[in-house]
Every structure is written in structure tokens, then in C-alpha cells.
Design an enzyme around this catalytic site. Structure first.
Site, PDB file in Angstrom:
ATOM      1  N   GLU A  44       0.855  -1.188   0.000  1.00 40.81           N
ATOM      2  CA  GLU A  44       0.000   0.000   0.000  1.00 40.81           C
ATOM      3  C   GLU A  44       0.894   1.243   0.000  1.00 40.81           C
ATOM      4  O   GLU A  44       1.798   1.359   0.828  1.00 40.81           O
ATOM      5  CB  GLU A  44      -0.914   0.033   1.237  1.00 40.81           C
ATOM      6  CG  GLU A  44      -1.886   1.202   1.178  1.00 40.81           C
ATOM      7  CD  GLU A  44      -2.679   1.434   2.461  1.00 40.81           C
ATOM      8  OE1 GLU A  44      -2.260   0.978   3.543  1.00 40.81           O
ATOM      9  OE2 GLU A  44      -3.725   2.096   2.364  1.00 40.81           O
ATOM     10  N   GLU A  69       4.545   4.775   4.042  1.00 45.76           N
ATOM     11  CA  GLU A  69       3.956   6.073   4.416  1.00 45.76           C
ATOM     12  C   GLU A  69       5.106   7.061   4.658  1.00 45.76           C
ATOM     13  O   GLU A  69       5.946   6.837   5.507  1.00 45.76           O
ATOM     14  CB  GLU A  69       3.084   5.903   5.665  1.00 45.76           C
ATOM     15  CG  GLU A  69       2.586   7.173   6.297  1.00 45.76           C
ATOM     16  CD  GLU A  69       1.930   8.160   5.318  1.00 45.76           C
ATOM     17  OE1 GLU A  69       0.945   7.808   4.659  1.00 45.76           O
ATOM     18  OE2 GLU A  69       2.432   9.304   5.233  1.00 45.76           O
ATOM     19  N   ASP A  96       9.587   7.139   1.530  1.00 48.05           N
ATOM     20  CA  ASP A  96       9.025   7.516   0.230  1.00 48.05           C
ATOM     21  C   ASP A  96       8.918   6.271  -0.658  1.00 48.05           C
ATOM     22  O   ASP A  96       9.914   5.558  -0.853  1.00 48.05           O
ATOM     23  CB  ASP A  96       9.971   8.559  -0.400  1.00 48.05           C
ATOM     24  CG  ASP A  96       9.449   9.127  -1.698  1.00 48.05           C
ATOM     25  OD1 ASP A  96       8.446   8.622  -2.232  1.00 48.05           O
ATOM     26  OD2 ASP A  96      10.072  10.091  -2.192  1.00 48.05           O
ATOM     27  N   ASP A 144      -2.728  12.153  -2.064  1.00 48.18           N
ATOM     28  CA  ASP A 144      -2.816  13.625  -1.972  1.00 48.18           C
ATOM     29  C   ASP A 144      -3.075  14.203  -3.365  1.00 48.18           C
ATOM     30  O   ASP A 144      -2.365  13.871  -4.313  1.00 48.18           O
ATOM     31  CB  ASP A 144      -1.506  14.207  -1.417  1.00 48.18           C
ATOM     32  CG  ASP A 144      -1.252  13.748   0.014  1.00 48.18           C
ATOM     33  OD1 ASP A 144      -2.208  13.732   0.806  1.00 48.18           O
ATOM     34  OD2 ASP A 144      -0.108  13.382   0.324  1.00 48.18           O
TER      35      ASP A 144
HETATM   36  C1  LIG Z   1      -4.598  11.771   1.753  1.00 45.28           C
HETATM   37  S1  LIG Z   1      -3.659  10.644   2.636  1.00 45.28           S
HETATM   38  C2  LIG Z   1      -4.570   9.098   2.498  1.00 45.28           C
HETATM   39  C3  LIG Z   1      -4.175   8.116   3.550  1.00 45.28           C
HETATM   40  C4  LIG Z   1      -4.852   6.750   3.438  1.00 45.28           C
HETATM   41  N1  LIG Z   1      -4.510   6.084   2.202  1.00 45.28           N
HETATM   42  C5  LIG Z   1      -6.347   6.868   3.561  1.00 45.28           C
HETATM   43  O1  LIG Z   1      -7.050   6.667   2.545  1.00 45.28           O
HETATM   44  O2  LIG Z   1      -6.814   7.138   4.670  1.00 45.28           O
HETATM   45  C6  LIG Z   1      -2.288  10.330   1.528  1.00 45.28           C
HETATM   46  C7  LIG Z   1      -1.086   9.779   2.269  1.00 45.28           C
HETATM   47  O3  LIG Z   1      -0.051   9.463   1.335  1.00 45.28           O
HETATM   48  C8  LIG Z   1       1.196   9.783   1.936  1.00 45.28           C
HETATM   49  N2  LIG Z   1       2.191   9.932   0.857  1.00 45.28           N
HETATM   50  C9  LIG Z   1       2.266  10.934  -0.046  1.00 45.28           C
HETATM   51  N3  LIG Z   1       3.282  10.731  -0.904  1.00 45.28           N
HETATM   52  C10 LIG Z   1       3.873   9.555  -0.534  1.00 45.28           C
HETATM   53  C11 LIG Z   1       4.993   8.818  -1.018  1.00 45.28           C
HETATM   54  N4  LIG Z   1       5.707   9.256  -2.061  1.00 45.28           N
HETATM   55  N5  LIG Z   1       5.333   7.666  -0.409  1.00 45.28           N
HETATM   56  C12 LIG Z   1       4.618   7.230   0.666  1.00 45.28           C
HETATM   57  N6  LIG Z   1       3.557   7.898   1.187  1.00 45.28           N
HETATM   58  C13 LIG Z   1       3.182   9.039   0.591  1.00 45.28           C
HETATM   59  C14 LIG Z   1       0.905  11.059   2.705  1.00 45.28           C
HETATM   60  O4  LIG Z   1       1.842  11.313   3.726  1.00 45.28           O
HETATM   61  C15 LIG Z   1      -0.483  10.765   3.250  1.00 45.28           C
HETATM   62  O5  LIG Z   1      -0.447  10.166   4.533  1.00 45.28           O
END
Ligand SMILES: C[S@@+](CC[C@H](N)C(=O)[O-])C[C@H]1O[C@@H](n2cnc3c(N)ncnc32)[C@H](O)[C@@H]1O
Length: 243
Positions: A44, A69, A96, A144
Site C-alpha cells: 500500500e 507512508e 518515500d 494527496d
Molecule cells: C490523503 S492521505 C490518504 C491516507 C490513506 N490512504 C487513507 O485513505 O486514509 C495520503 C497519504 O499518502 C502519503 N504519501 C504521499 N506521498 C507519498 C509517497 N511518495 N510515499 C509514501 N507515502 C506518501 C501522505 O503522507 C499521506 O499520509
């Protein structure tokens, strides 16, 4: 919409088996290297508070789950959910996702993995952390949106990442993408059709009725549904390129 404040994991909770940093990771990411077995591996990307990884790793013990995350406090929160339940088939990475999926010495650093012949999907020299065809599923829920046009290249479902997610999936493996941002949804569906036709057509996924307050796919799905915001859900199944 701002995100709710996050409670820190209890300091006595030992997260070491569930929360990894990029430096802790083995050169090649696989079920064998992360979990010491050969169960199908699902990743994920952007796990947030970790509701999906918690519920799915319980519901499907015959699969392994690796949540990535980038925000450390969220990764720690998600890892704490797994630690409290002593989950043996799920872990979190605070880091990342993009460099982990990338191929090419320039992107991952030449110290990682063994250089191989050019990757068949990208044509780049492959220095690979996640081997082609090795994943059962990639899950991207409520990424995001990066609304401004000039920031769109920061989207997790970028050209490069879509190609890499597809490369890493086995034939028959799944890419799940859910969002409540119609513009992101439509652009991504178009983009996948253009650059990753091996993923086939988007298959709609249905909304499940929730039976209790945390009975949602992810925290963001819960939030959207509580506010009556429509959610767009699709799944792609990777096809055999030769068919
Ligand atoms: C809007 S949140 C959604 C979280 C979760 N998937 C949900 O639906 O509740 C998007 C998440 O993606 C993470 N994120 C953004 N870019 C990322 C990356 N390149 N690698 C890992 N995580 C990332 C952000 O920190 C954030 O916690």
C-alpha cells in the site's frame, strides 16, 4: 480539509518489528526478505493512519502486506496498530515509495541490488528493489491531490510511478486506486490507458456497507462517506502482454 490530530504510540510499545526506515530494508523487497516466507506480497502506497493494512492483514492472513507512508508520525501510528495486534503478516515503512519502486542506477543508488539488463517496460538499466512481476497487488487510496497544476508532478500516481507499479505486478496482479477527487480520478484513468495498457480496463469496485464506526476501507474513505462526498473506486488487473 485538515487532518485530525494524531495520538502518539505509547512509548512502551516496541514498534521495531513493524516500523522500518529505508536504511533498515533489505536490498530487494520481497515476502522472503521482509517476512521470511513466500506468501503473495501486497504493497500500500500512502497508508496514512493504517486502517487498510490493519484490517486487510487480519482478513487475509494468507497474504503479506507492506505499507509505505512518507510521514513518519503516520507510519508510526499505523505500525502501532499492527504491533498491538501482534500481526505477523504486515509491516510499515516510514519513507518515500517512489525510489523503492524505481529502476535505474540514477534513481535508486548503485549500492542497491544488482544491475541487470534494461527493464522491458521502461528501457532503463534495471537496479531494482522490487523485482518485475513480483507483487500481488499495489493499493493507492486517496492519494494527496496536489491541486495546483504546477504541483501535479508530485502526485503519487505520476507517469513514472504508474509504469513502475505495473512493472512490479505479476500477471493477474491488481492495482487498486480510490479517490474522492474527480479530476485526479479522470486524469489517472486516462493516463493508465495511455501508458500502461497491460493493466486493461478499470473495473469498478463497490462500496461496502459499514457495520461499525471503523468499518471502512481507509480513514479517508470513512471521512468522505461521513461527509457525503462521492468516492471513485477502480481496480486494474494486469494482463499477459502477449495476449
Ligand atoms: C490523503 S492521505 C490518504 C491516507 C490513506 N490512504 C487513507 O485513505 O486514509 C495520503 C497519504 O499518502 C502519503 N504519501 C504521499 N506521498 C507519498 C509517497 N511518495 N510515499 C509514501 N507515502 C506518501 C501522505 O503522507 C499521506 O499520509
Amino acid at each position: 480539509m485538515p487532518r485530525a490530530a494524531l495520538r502518539k504510540p505509547h512509548p512502551d510499545l516496541d514498534l521495531s518489528a513493524w516500523l522500518k526506515t529505508p536504511e533498515d530494508l533489505p536490498p530487494i523487497i520481497s515476502s522472503q526478505s521482509l517476512f521470511g516466507n513466500d506468501l503473495p506480497l501486497e504493497i500500500e502506497v500512502g497508508s496514512g493512519k493504517g486502517l487498510f493494512i490493519q484490517t486487510e492483514s487480519d482478513r487475509r492472513p494468507e497474504h503479506n502486506f507492506f505499507g509505505i507512508e512518507i510521514a513518519r508520525k503516520y507510519a508510526a501510528h499505523a505500525a502501532a496498530r499492527l504491533a498491538k495486534r501482534n500481526r505477523t503478516n504486515a509491516k510499515m515503512l516510514a519513507g518515500d515509495a517512489t525510489p523503492l519502486f524505481a529502476t535505474g542506477a540514477g534513481e535508486t543508488g548503485s549500492q542497491v541490488g544488482e544491475p541487470a539488463a534494461a527493464d522491458e517496460h521502461t528501457g532503463q538499466p534495471a537496479v531494482t528493489r522490487i523485482e518485475s512481476g513480483s507483487l500481488e497487488a499495489v493499493h493507492v487510496y486517496f492519494p494527496d491531490p496536489w491541486w495546483k497544476k504546477r504541483h501535479r508532478k508530485r502526485r503519487v500516481l505520476s507517469d513514472a510511478n504508474i509504469r513502475q507499479f505495473s512493472r512490479c505486478l505479476r500477471t493477474g496482479g491488481r492495482l487498486h486506486f480510490w479517490t474522492d477527487v474527480l479530476d485526479y480520478f479522470e486524469l489517472t484513468v486516462e493516463l493508465i490507458a495511455e501508458i500502461a495498457p497491460e493493466l486493461g480496463v478499470p473495473l469498478p469496485e463497490t462500496q461496502r456497507e459499514s457495520t461499525h464506526d471503523l468499518d471502512y476501507h481507509t480513514h479517508f474513505e470513512r471521512r468522505s462517506r461521513k461527509f457525503g462526498i462521492p468516492v471513485y473506486r477502480v481496480c486494474y488487473i494486469k494482463r499477459d502482454r502477449n495476449r
